[in-house]
Scaffold this motif. Sequence first.
Motif, PDB file in Angstrom:
ATOM      1  N   LYS A  92       0.835  -1.205   0.000  1.00 55.94           N
ATOM      2  CA  LYS A  92       0.000   0.000   0.000  1.00 55.94           C
ATOM      3  C   LYS A  92       0.865   1.250   0.000  1.00 55.94           C
ATOM      4  N   LEU A  93       1.958   1.216   0.760  1.00 50.84           N
ATOM      5  CA  LEU A  93       2.847   2.380   0.797  1.00 50.84           C
ATOM      6  C   LEU A  93       3.445   2.643  -0.578  1.00 50.84           C
ATOM      7  N   ARG A  94       3.849   1.591  -1.301  1.00 48.47           N
ATOM      8  CA  ARG A  94       4.414   1.791  -2.639  1.00 48.47           C
ATOM      9  C   ARG A  94       3.400   2.467  -3.563  1.00 48.47           C
ATOM     10  N   LEU A  95       2.153   2.020  -3.469  1.00 50.51           N
ATOM     11  CA  LEU A  95       1.118   2.614  -4.305  1.00 50.51           C
ATOM     12  C   LEU A  95       0.845   4.065  -3.912  1.00 50.51           C
ATOM     13  N   ARG A  96       0.878   4.344  -2.613  1.00 55.89           N
ATOM     14  CA  ARG A  96       0.629   5.720  -2.158  1.00 55.89           C
ATOM     15  C   ARG A  96       1.786   6.643  -2.530  1.00 55.89           C
ATOM     16  N   LEU A  97       2.992   6.099  -2.538  1.00 56.51           N
ATOM     17  CA  LEU A  97       4.129   6.905  -2.992  1.00 56.51           C
ATOM     18  C   LEU A  97       3.981   7.248  -4.474  1.00 56.51           C
ATOM     19  N   ALA A  98       3.395   6.321  -5.250  1.00 55.51           N
ATOM     20  CA  ALA A  98       3.116   6.623  -6.660  1.00 55.51           C
ATOM     21  C   ALA A  98       2.093   7.747  -6.765  1.00 55.51           C
ATOM     22  N   LEU A  99       1.095   7.742  -5.881  1.00 55.58           N
ATOM     23  CA  LEU A  99       0.113   8.829  -5.868  1.00 55.58           C
ATOM     24  C   LEU A  99       0.777  10.161  -5.536  1.00 55.58           C
ATOM     25  N   ALA A 100       1.794  10.129  -4.674  1.00 58.71           N
ATOM     26  CA  ALA A 100       2.497  11.366  -4.311  1.00 58.71           C
ATOM     27  C   ALA A 100       3.250  11.944  -5.504  1.00 58.71           C
ATOM     28  N   ARG A 101       3.677  11.080  -6.425  1.00 60.90           N
ATOM     29  CA  ARG A 101       4.423  11.566  -7.594  1.00 60.90           C
ATOM     30  C   ARG A 101       3.504  12.251  -8.596  1.00 60.90           C
ATOM     31  N   ILE A 102       2.186  11.949  -8.540  1.00 56.63           N
ATOM     32  CA  ILE A 102       1.302  12.481  -9.592  1.00 56.63           C
ATOM     33  C   ILE A 102       1.080  13.984  -9.477  1.00 56.63           C
ATOM     34  N   PRO A 103       0.679  14.620  -8.336  1.00 54.86           N
ATOM     35  CA  PRO A 103       0.142  14.047  -7.101  1.00 54.86           C
ATOM     36  C   PRO A 103      -1.383  13.989  -7.149  1.00 54.86           C
ATOM     37  N   ALA A 104      -1.969  13.119  -6.303  1.00 59.51           N
ATOM     38  CA  ALA A 104      -3.421  12.985  -6.248  1.00 59.51           C
ATOM     39  C   ALA A 104      -3.786  12.289  -4.941  1.00 59.51           C
TER      40      ALA A 104
END
Length: 550
Positions: A92-104
Amino acid sequence: VVLPAAVRTGCVTIIIDEVYPGRKHKGQTAISEVNIVSEEELSPAGAAELIAKNISEGRAQGDMERLLKSLGPAAAPALVKSIDASGDERLKLRLRLALARIPAQPEQLVLALLRDELSSEEESLLAQGLRGLQAEGMQALSAALHNPGIALGGYRRLCEQLAGFAGQDATSALMSGLNDPNEAKRSAAGSALGKRHDALQPLLAALTTSPSPELQAGVYRSLGLLASHSEALSAERNAISQALLTEMSEQSSSYESHYRLLQAAGATGGNELAVALLAQGQALIDKGGSDAESLVLLRLCTTLLGQLMPISGEPALSRSVEEFQDAALRHPDPGVRLAAVTASGQQEWAANSLAERLRVESWPEVRRASAASLGALCTPLESARSQALERAARTDDNGEVSLTALAALTSCNAAGLLPVLIELLVDGKRPLELRLHAARSVGLAAKSAGGGELVYKQFRKARRQALADGASGKLASAMTASLAELGGPQAIELLESAASDPAFPELQAAALNALGQLCPSRSLALVRKLGGSQEHNVATAARRALAQCR
């Protein structure tokens, strides 16, 4: 160019057959633009699912990162869907870090921020994502701050991130944190407010609303932090100072708020608050309270007044503070005495009182602090101070006190030090660490007193006894530093002899280090030879000595 079938590749090669078709001239030209379009880019929803799948499988680099960046917030639904479907917190953290790169999805970023196992890089990425979402990020942080189930580590991170958002909404959210029933959480909110200049007026206003003791304590702490910042404006300091003076004229409603008020006064500084702190400290001494809270407050006053000294342009106030500190040095509570020693150290007026404290004090930690403070006041080291330090070095039953006293004497290069060092060096009943310090320091004292022969004698004796006594071997190794300090042919001869003796590799290495400081030409052949020693420490010391002597 549409390919007849999909090709699974991350690389495309374009071959140019002809620069100008049909022409004989084969000059060079430039490609103005080439676009490579993948199936994923033609179908954003499918691309987002592919990204989520690759991230879940730990394959989110290279092309996937570029694809994520190109899709931006459009990839968020697929990432959130994968988060909801997973029971693996690390995934879940890996996926949330991907969201931070968008960010969204700021709520998801906040959930990631609450994890205690975050690395600094992960926390920085999440913070960057929240700041990129601006108002949405701030609102998500504020909403999470009101969740009573948040662990302390996550709560602190929320406050730290809110401190970086501009606007009164962030300030209001942190102000509400000052009412949290948990003292550590109130402290986290107060620390964040102490970084925000727009928090000054809300903090001052809170003091006029009959705040709870908890809120009052948090406001005091935040005001002190605001005032202590180097960029704080003089007008801000003055406003804080006046508010604190008003508060100090009234009886604080709780121990916590009283403590934070005194802290804030010390952080803000200025003569007016110094006078108020002095009055508070004197009142506590006069009261004679022996309860834990009174003693802690008195220790705090003592420490803060020491930090505010010397007070320029106010000799009468300076004398009053000195009298207070002197009384604190004789207080029945050892904690108060220790605070007074620490606060008055490096102040010339306190030297004789510190020497007395070293002689009569029953608590070792207070004696050790007194010896350390006297070591910082060694210009000049007067007879009474020197005698107190010598007595402590020779006879104190606490090794730390003796060692600190001896260190003070040697750092001040006290007169008549050589006999003291020789006495400690040969006294097998004294702690070894104390004797080793004497062994390392005796060379400088002997050099100034013309006592080199005493050092040579003790070095030979320690070498002879090294076979039967491990402590003597350590003392001989330590004395090589003193031989280097003395220099001269006899010292060099002793060092060469020790370096040549393979029976004591530790002493060999120490002697080579000393020769590396002196660099006598007569010793270089020996040092080169020992660079090939089978003993790693000896060979390393020899090579280091050669490098120093180039």
